[in-house]
Motif scaffolding. Sequence first.
Motif, PDB file in Angstrom:
ATOM      1  N   VAL A 108       0.799  -1.170  -0.013  1.00 14.84           N
ATOM      2  CA  VAL A 108       0.087   0.107   0.006  1.00 14.84           C
ATOM      3  C   VAL A 108       0.786   1.345  -0.118  1.00 14.84           C
ATOM      4  N   LEU A 109       1.929   1.242   0.816  1.00 14.12           N
ATOM      5  CA  LEU A 109       2.762   2.367   0.870  1.00 14.12           C
ATOM      6  C   LEU A 109       3.862   2.554  -0.275  1.00 14.12           C
ATOM      7  N   SER A 110       4.118   1.678  -1.104  1.00 17.67           N
ATOM      8  CA  SER A 110       4.935   1.694  -2.245  1.00 17.67           C
ATOM      9  C   SER A 110       4.346   1.247  -3.482  1.00 17.67           C
ATOM     10  N   SER A 111       2.882   1.456  -3.653  1.00 19.03           N
ATOM     11  CA  SER A 111       2.240   1.319  -4.658  1.00 19.03           C
ATOM     12  C   SER A 111       0.978   1.915  -4.905  1.00 19.03           C
ATOM     13  N   ASP A 112       0.451   1.894  -6.048  1.00 20.64           N
ATOM     14  CA  ASP A 112      -1.069   2.395  -5.884  1.00 20.64           C
ATOM     15  C   ASP A 112      -2.203   1.311  -5.283  1.00 20.64           C
ATOM     16  N   MET A 113      -1.787   0.389  -4.566  1.00 24.87           N
ATOM     17  CA  MET A 113      -2.673  -0.648  -4.044  1.00 24.87           C
ATOM     18  C   MET A 113      -3.552   0.026  -3.170  1.00 24.87           C
ATOM     19  N   GLY A 114      -5.071  -0.261  -3.310  1.00 24.00           N
ATOM     20  CA  GLY A 114      -5.886   0.144  -2.437  1.00 24.00           C
ATOM     21  C   GLY A 114      -5.904  -0.453  -0.801  1.00 24.00           C
ATOM     22  N   VAL A 115      -6.601   0.217   0.014  1.00 25.58           N
ATOM     23  CA  VAL A 115      -6.539  -0.377   1.349  1.00 25.58           C
ATOM     24  C   VAL A 115      -7.131  -1.665   1.249  1.00 25.58           C
ATOM     25  N   LYS A 116      -8.541  -1.780   0.669  1.00 32.17           N
ATOM     26  CA  LYS A 116      -9.412  -2.896   0.663  1.00 32.17           C
ATOM     27  C   LYS A 116      -8.608  -4.207   0.244  1.00 32.17           C
ATOM     28  N   GLU A 117      -7.763  -4.143  -0.626  1.00 33.06           N
ATOM     29  CA  GLU A 117      -6.967  -5.188  -1.615  1.00 33.06           C
ATOM     30  C   GLU A 117      -6.132  -5.667  -0.446  1.00 33.06           C
ATOM     31  N   ALA A 118      -5.661  -4.958   0.619  1.00 33.83           N
ATOM     32  CA  ALA A 118      -4.617  -5.308   1.548  1.00 33.83           C
ATOM     33  C   ALA A 118      -4.940  -5.526   2.962  1.00 33.83           C
ATOM     34  N   VAL A 119      -6.519  -5.778   3.170  1.00 29.59           N
ATOM     35  CA  VAL A 119      -7.021  -5.908   4.366  1.00 29.59           C
ATOM     36  C   VAL A 119      -7.660  -7.225   4.379  1.00 29.59           C
ATOM     37  N   GLN A 120      -7.531  -7.989   5.584  1.00 27.72           N
ATOM     38  CA  GLN A 120      -8.034  -9.399   5.563  1.00 27.72           C
ATOM     39  C   GLN A 120      -8.989  -9.624   6.795  1.00 27.72           C
ATOM     40  N   ARG A 121      -9.813 -10.348   6.983  1.00 25.12           N
ATOM     41  CA  ARG A 121     -10.737 -10.571   7.809  1.00 25.12           C
ATOM     42  C   ARG A 121      -9.863 -11.760   8.728  1.00 25.12           C
ATOM     43  N   SER A 122     -10.005 -11.491  10.078  1.00 22.63           N
ATOM     44  CA  SER A 122      -9.704 -12.323  11.046  1.00 22.63           C
ATOM     45  C   SER A 122     -10.691 -13.343  11.460  1.00 22.63           C
ATOM     46  N   VAL A 123     -10.290 -14.410  12.368  1.00 20.09           N
ATOM     47  CA  VAL A 123     -11.247 -15.204  12.850  1.00 20.09           C
ATOM     48  C   VAL A 123     -12.099 -14.412  13.883  1.00 20.09           C
ATOM     49  N   VAL A 124     -11.883 -13.470  14.238  1.00 17.40           N
ATOM     50  CA  VAL A 124     -12.531 -12.582  15.380  1.00 17.40           C
ATOM     51  C   VAL A 124     -13.659 -11.673  14.551  1.00 17.40           C
ATOM     52  N   PRO A 125     -14.759 -11.530  14.978  1.00 21.98           N
ATOM     53  CA  PRO A 125     -15.921 -10.589  14.460  1.00 21.98           C
ATOM     54  C   PRO A 125     -15.554  -9.395  14.818  1.00 21.98           C
ATOM     55  N   ASN A 126     -15.547  -8.542  13.843  1.00 27.23           N
ATOM     56  CA  ASN A 126     -15.097  -7.188  13.931  1.00 27.23           C
ATOM     57  C   ASN A 126     -13.896  -6.846  13.781  1.00 27.23           C
ATOM     58  N   LEU A 127     -12.901  -7.822  13.771  1.00 34.59           N
ATOM     59  CA  LEU A 127     -11.322  -7.655  13.754  1.00 34.59           C
ATOM     60  C   LEU A 127     -10.895  -7.826  12.265  1.00 34.59           C
TER      61      LEU A 127
END
Length: 236
Positions: A108-127
């Motif tokens: 995300v910091l070194s390219s034009d990648m968006g935030v959504k592409e770099a975020v993953q869901r965890s096993v914990v709801p809301n996290l």
Amino acid sequence: MSKKERKKRSEIPEAVSLITLVDKSSPVSERYRTVRTNIQFASSADRQIKTLVVTSSGPGEGKSTTSANLAVVFANSGQSVLLVDADMRKSTVHKTFQLTNNVGLSNVLSSDMGVKEAVQRSVVPNLYVMTSGPKAPNPSELLGSTRMDQLIMELRDSYDFIIFDMPPIVAVTDAQIMASKADGTLLVVRENVTRKDSLQKARELLSMVNANVLGAVFNGSTDENDQGYYYYGTDN
């Protein structure tokens, strides 16, 4: 433990050994909730605590364990939480939550990648988790960039609470850079590991950038009353 609780625990990935996840009723989980409460009370109308840096003076003091457990208890309170592995030198968050680390913060910091592409869901709801991504040759420069400032603004609009797991502050400048940008900073201290001179140096480095140090999380206590658990104390 009921059959339902045993089944729920068995569904948690083996690598996830977070006490706040596997045993919410334990005393140590309650200590983490106390830290959460103290952070929430540190917020005010003038200065809301929404971005938090977690660091330590040196390695092996429990800053990543603290970051992950705090992320869990904040998520358990119903808030939308993002845990960012900003330790691009020695990342561990993806292992803790058994996630891939093919893309993450460094992308995300070194390219034009968006935030959504770099975020993953965890096993914990809301996290949600943003792993560190592939190793970068210039972590300090990336964290101090204008793109990092923009990213923080984006994350503030998307999540209720953001935790940055940083490298030890005395070793490299990464945590010092981020502490100057975040709403608050927690310093993790471990009994029989943290050196007094290193702790003093950490406080000086944080003071140099006018970091809002909320307090310290002391762990590894052998005091029978503390039972080796974590607790929160003001940094004064």
